[in-house]
Write a protein that holds these residues in place. Structure first.
Motif: not given
Length: 449
Positions: A85, A89, A156, A159-160, A163
């Motif tokens: 992740l 990013t 996105a 955000t992932a 999250d």
């Protein structure tokens, strides 16, 4: 998966334990009417629930500690450039930066192409400049679209990543909240159990001496009876209490009195130095009474002296492990050998002194009391005899008598402890812990009167 299993276990233990067991309040007195106590948890139920809640609390604590370590490890991993992740990013941010640079270059190309069109001389040169401008504008439109896609992809990816961080913290927060609730339930249950274990007074549980003379001559033996009556509305397990003492005698020295009690199968001597339990009674239904035979022998060389006897009853019920009946004091006089007192009345129960109402240390319900047989589980069956019944302690034989059982007031209802309130809120997590507080040892009576 392991953390989820721990959380599931902690929550499952909590929700399957009946919180109503505690919200009903264990603080009713032993002599309270059945209608007031039929929905109350018994002492055994309180202890079992406390033990179950101890396990629930320990599971919640273990799950919280495991969750804390997992959350820490997860957050550290998410901050590593090698995490998928985080790597996604970084890649998306780089692509967005490149798209922004391409858009900026395309905008400059359009401006340059516009300047060329403005400076063009002649139709041919101007047509070529306008064609170049159209190409630049088309490239700019593509660059703008590419930048929008790159920005959306970067958003996105961020955000992932966020999250994932939030999920790790939220999972730990759930476990932390579960532990906090379990702690609140634990403290409430400890107070509930402690309240149930507090000794209560029951005036209906009486102990009376029958046939104890007001004067006893040295060298003689007298027989009398200790009559214990359960004038409460609750079935009790009872340990009669007895102490006979000569004023002025010091502990450990040979007493001028020798007192024995019988449980129907033999005679047992009182130690004479302090109050002690005798003739253990496993079950006394409401209205029932039990007679304990005693005999007292005065030493032949005993001089004139004042003496006294103390009698009471200690008991337990399904709801209370420590129920104390009122102490009765009987003062009598020792007369020298050869005295002729004539007709002698029975000693009357008098006012107890400030140091009289002391009880021996007790090991609690279900154990072997001093001078008695091993205790049995408390019976919760209720009976309502129309007339009191009498039996000889330890024999298990009963008879009916027309005598009226001595009755008294019942203990006041103390109500639900305020500490039980958090149990409702904690019901989704854990119930009560209680390591079961031990009954405070009763002060021993000093033999030196």
């Amino acid at each position: 998966m392991r953390l989820r299993r721990s959380l599931a276990v902690a929550v499952a233990v909590a929700v399957t334990t009946p919180v109503a067991l505690f919200t009903a309040a264990p603080a009713l007195a032993a002599g309270a009417p059945a209608a007031q106590t039929q929905n109350q948890p018994t002492y055994a139920e309180l202890k079992k629930a406390a033990a179950d809640a101890q396990k629930a609390y320990e599971k919640a604590l273990a799950a919280k500690e495991e969750g804390q370590e997992k959350a820490k490890a997860t957050l550290e991993a998410l901050d590593s450039d090698t995490h998928p992740l985080k790597a996604a990013t970084i890649t998306a941010d780089k692509a967005a930066e490149e798209a922004a640079a391409a858009e900026t270059a395309a905008e400059k190309a359009v401006r340059d192409a516009e300047a060329v069109v403005e400076a063009a001389q002649g139709e041919t040169e101007k047509a070529e400049a306008e064609k170049a401008l159209e190409t630049a504008e088309a490239d700019l439109a593509k660059a703008v679209e590419a930048k929008e896609k790159a920005d959306a992809a970067a958003e996105a990816a961020r955000t992932a990543l966020d999250d994932a961080r939030v999920a790790a913290v939220r999972e730990y927060s759930v476990l932390k909240k579960a532990l906090d609730d379990a702690l609140a339930a634990k403290e409430a249950a400890e107070e509930a159990l402690g309240t149930a274990e507090e000794c209560v007074r029951e005036t209906g549980l009486t102990s009376l001496a029958v046939g104890l003379p007001a004067e006893v001559v040295a060298g003689t033996t007298v027989d009398f009876t200790l009559r214990v009556t359960n004038g409460t509305e609750r079935t009790l397990t009872v340990d009669p209490l007895a102490f006979v003492h000569v004023d002025g005698e010091r502990g450990g020295e040979k007493s001028r009195l020798a007192v024995e009690w019988s449980n129907g199968s033999g005679w047992h001597a009182l130690n004479g130095d302090e109050p002690e339990h005798i003739a253990h009674i496993d079950t006394m239904a409401p209205g029932e009474r039990s007679d304990v035979k005693l005999r007292m022998t005065v030493a032949p060389d005993a001089a004139s002296a004042d003496a006294f006897a103390l009698f009471a009853a200690d008991a337990s019920s399904a709801y209370r492990p420590c129920v104390l009946g009122p102490m009765k004091r009987y003062d009598f006089e020792l007369l020298p050998a050869g005295s002729d007192p004539g007709p002698v009345d029975d000693a009357d129960p008098g006012q107890t002194g400030k140091d009289d109402d002391q009880r021996p240390a007790t090991a609690g319900p279900g154990t072997t009391p001093q001078g008695g047989a091993a205790g049995q589980p408390v019976t919760t069956a209720r009976t309502t005899p129309t007339t009191p019944t009498t039996r000889t302690a330890g024999t298990g034989t009963y008879g009916t008598t027309a005598a009226t059982a001595t009755t008294g007031g019942t203990l006041a209802q103390t109500g639900t402890s305020p500490a039980l309130v958090p149990l409702g809120a904690a019901s989704a997590v854990a119930v009560a812990l209680g390591a079961g507080a031990v009954l405070a040892a009763r002060r021993r009576m000093t033999a030196d009167r």
